[in-house]
Scaffold this active site. Structure first.
Site, mmCIF file in Angstrom:
data_model
loop_
_atom_site.group_PDB
_atom_site.id
_atom_site.type_symbol
_atom_site.label_atom_id
_atom_site.label_comp_id
_atom_site.label_asym_id
_atom_site.label_seq_id
_atom_site.Cartn_x
_atom_site.Cartn_y
_atom_site.Cartn_z
ATOM 1 N N CYS A 123 -2.962 5.131 -11.130
ATOM 2 C CA CYS A 123 -4.267 4.478 -10.989
ATOM 3 C C CYS A 123 -5.110 5.118 -9.890
ATOM 4 O O CYS A 123 -6.307 5.354 -10.074
ATOM 5 C CB CYS A 123 -4.064 2.992 -10.702
ATOM 6 S SG CYS A 123 -5.566 2.096 -10.257
ATOM 7 N N GLY A 126 0.815 -1.204 0.000
ATOM 8 C CA GLY A 126 0.000 0.000 0.000
ATOM 9 C C GLY A 126 0.849 1.255 0.000
ATOM 10 O O GLY A 126 1.760 1.430 -0.813
ATOM 11 N N GLY A 127 0.583 2.130 0.956
ATOM 12 C CA GLY A 127 1.308 3.390 1.039
ATOM 13 C C GLY A 127 2.771 3.243 1.394
ATOM 14 O O GLY A 127 3.545 4.212 1.280
ATOM 15 N N ASP A 152 -4.240 -4.419 -8.587
ATOM 16 C CA ASP A 152 -4.294 -5.110 -9.881
ATOM 17 C C ASP A 152 -3.387 -4.420 -10.897
ATOM 18 O O ASP A 152 -2.702 -5.067 -11.685
ATOM 19 C CB ASP A 152 -5.729 -5.131 -10.406
ATOM 20 C CG ASP A 152 -6.654 -5.958 -9.536
ATOM 21 O OD1 ASP A 152 -6.171 -6.899 -8.881
ATOM 22 O OD2 ASP A 152 -7.856 -5.655 -9.502
#
Length: 372
Positions: free
Chosen positions: A349, A287-288, A319
């Site tokens: 994204c 994630g981050g 994805d």
């Protein structure tokens, strides 16, 4: 690749959870039909641009091996909410819309938008949601010769609850993704896998389907990447033995190994269990905090997140990351370059709402990489 050894105290991977491939619900398999011809015919030599879908033969003559994605396709029903409802509570959404998605379709569309020839093997219902997905995939440049319509089941769908900070909660209804697959996939589908440059899988279709295509890929020397997202249950040993790169996020890694993954040292210990399973490369999405590629016998390769100027929707970011990594891998980039390419794609994204609509084009990824 080494076979799996058992781990005491790890229920997700224990011998007691060894299970046979999913038994698929029976339905009218003869009605399952491809949307387009299986492998588009090469255009006449005098007109090389006559078809928008070049054949595998034409691609391989140019030393371009396609990415093949086998997986799910969903209609994502988005609702924008201020917060999640409590038990027994009804709240109002600010807006709502239906967009094409599903982990398999997302990853295939990402490959297409990144200008790499990409085939998608999957199923949709013969309904409006199915047509929505077909149009989105075709618009993203995905080759649809192995996407089938299944009149006996509705197109899979998901309810995506999107909060103001861009985080989401998702509920999935499998539909055609989880039923009406033939007991043995058609040879045309297995052949497109054998002739691929990389095979990308997830866990929103039956394990038995993933096992078939992974075995076909392995027999032909095609690398297999398994995204751990999808079903919560244990991953069958048969499938893991065919996987070259296993790609969970930190939460999925913790669930599957029974170990904490809050620190990098804890991540490393959890990854060691994956090594014992026979998977020698583990790509962890953080994630981050970025990502890390663990390769057995080598030092981990860390990739920090490439900061987004804004975060509107994290749906599809994982994805996008996995698919972009796969595209870079089949194009011969180093592992470090693959991670950086994937991080840039994921950064773009999250700046756009929706899954497939947010998949970046290659020119945008290249531009971002040149600026950081």
């Amino acid at each position: 690749m080494k076979s799996l050894t058992r781990f005491p105290g790890s229920p997700a991977l224990s011998h007691h959870h060894r299970r046979r491939p999913h038994q698929l619900p029976s339905c009218s398999i003869p009605k399952r039909r491809p949307i387009h011809a299986s492998v588009p015919s090469p255009p006449p030599a005098s007109s090389p641009s006559a078809s928008p879908y070049p054949s595998l033969t034409a691609q391989q003559q140019n030393n371009v091996k396609p990415m093949v994605v086998v997986g799910s396709a969903n209609a994502d029903i988005y609702v924008e909410i201020d917060r999640l409802p409590m038990v027994g509570e009804t709240i109002s959404a600010r807006t709502g819309q239906t967009l094409a998605g599903g982990k398999g379709a997302n990853q295939a569309c990402c490959g297409g938008k990144l200008a790499h020839p990409t085939y998608f093997v999957g199923q949709v219902g013969d309904d409006a949601h199915g047509r929505l997905i077909e149009e989105a995939l075709e618009g993203g440049g995905v080759l649809l010769g192995h996407l089938s319509r299944v009149p006996a089941a509705p197109t899979g769908h998901a309810v995506v609850m999107l909060q103001p900070d861009g985080q989401n909660s998702i509920i999935i209804v499998g539909g055609a993704n989880m039923c009406c697959w033939p007991e043995r996939l058609p040879e045309k589908d297995l052949e497109v896998v054998r002739r691929a440059g990389v095979l990308l899988l997830q866990r929103e279709i039956p394990d038995s389907v993933n096992i078939q295509v992974a075995e076909a890929a392995k027999s032909a020397g095609v690398p297999v990447i398994l995204d751990a997202g999808g079903m919560e249950g244990p991953i069958p040993l048969e499938l893991l033995n065919f996987v070259d790169v296993f790609s969970p996020n930190e939460i999925e890694l913790a669930r599957l190994t029974g170990l904490p993954t809050e620190t990098f040292e804890q991540l490393s210990q959890a990854v060691k269990k994956c090594y014992e399973m026979g998977v020698e490369q583990v790509l962890v999405k953080l994630g981050g905090k970025g990502s890390a590629l663990f390769i057995k016998g080598d030092e981990p390769i860390k990739q920090p997140v490439i900061e987004a100027s804004k975060v509107l929707d994290t749906t599809g970011a994982g994805d996008t990351f996995t698919a972009a990594f796969a595209v870079a891998l089949v194009e011969g980039k180093t592992r470090k370059e693959c991670l950086r390419f994937a991080a840039a794609a994921a950064s773009l994204c999250v700046q756009v709402k929706g899954a497939i609509p947010s998949m970046p084009e290659r020119s945008a990824v290249v531009k971002l990489l040149q600026s950081v």
